[in-house]
Design a protein around this motif. Structure first.
Motif, PDB file in Angstrom:
ATOM      1  N   ILE A 102       8.078 -29.553  -1.321  1.00  0.00           N
ATOM      2  CA  ILE A 102       7.057 -29.876  -2.401  1.00  0.00           C
ATOM      3  C   ILE A 102       6.885 -31.532  -2.264  1.00  0.00           C
ATOM      4  N   PHE A 103       5.629 -31.955  -2.083  1.00  0.00           N
ATOM      5  CA  PHE A 103       5.524 -33.259  -1.859  1.00  0.00           C
ATOM      6  C   PHE A 103       4.695 -33.863  -3.005  1.00  0.00           C
ATOM      7  N   ASP A 104       4.671 -35.023  -3.412  1.00  0.00           N
ATOM      8  CA  ASP A 104       3.942 -35.865  -4.261  1.00  0.00           C
ATOM      9  C   ASP A 104       2.526 -36.134  -3.905  1.00  0.00           C
ATOM     10  N   PRO A 105       1.680 -36.892  -4.311  1.00  0.00           N
ATOM     11  CA  PRO A 105       0.272 -36.711  -4.094  1.00  0.00           C
ATOM     12  C   PRO A 105       0.311 -37.975  -2.999  1.00  0.00           C
TER      13      PRO A 105
ATOM     14  N   GLU B 209       5.253 -38.233  -0.285  1.00  0.00           N
ATOM     15  CA  GLU B 209       6.832 -38.117  -0.189  1.00  0.00           C
ATOM     16  C   GLU B 209       7.507 -36.886  -0.835  1.00  0.00           C
ATOM     17  N   ARG B 210       8.534 -36.375  -0.127  1.00  0.00           N
ATOM     18  CA  ARG B 210       9.110 -35.405  -0.462  1.00  0.00           C
ATOM     19  C   ARG B 210       9.806 -35.314  -1.891  1.00  0.00           C
ATOM     20  N   LEU B 211       9.707 -34.232  -2.716  1.00  0.00           N
ATOM     21  CA  LEU B 211      10.388 -34.359  -4.019  1.00  0.00           C
ATOM     22  C   LEU B 211      11.438 -33.518  -3.888  1.00  0.00           C
TER      23      LEU B 211
END
Length: 85
Positions: free
Chosen positions: A10-13, A16-18
């Motif tokens: 899952i990536f942020d907008p 960056e990988r969360l």
């Protein structure tokens, strides 16, 4: 006993990988050894550079260029400024 489950990334907008693991799972994977090793290496590198600078300063030090009662006159003699006595 089942192994760890694979979760989709899952990536942020901003791309960056969360990390969605719980705090306890994340704490188990981190180690303090690399941080301590980096600090030791950084301290050793700092003192090596400091020792090198002190050694170079001692090896190439010429007291006649900086000290002596006639040092101001010698410095002024190289310039076109009169010496005030």
């Amino acid at each position: 006993m089942p192994g760890p489950t694979m979760r989709p990334a899952i990536f942020d907008p901003f791309g960056e990988r969360l990390d969605l693991r719980s705090g306890q799972e994340a704490a188990c994977t981190s180690r303090r050894r690399p941080v301590r090793t980096r600090r030791i290496v950084a301290a050793a590198l700092f003192w090596a550079v400091a020792a090198g600078l002190i050694t170079a300063r001692g090896a190439f030090f010429d007291p006649s260029t900086a000290f002596g009662p006639d040092a101001p006159a010698r410095v002024a003699a190289t310039a076109d400024v009169p010496v005030l006595r």
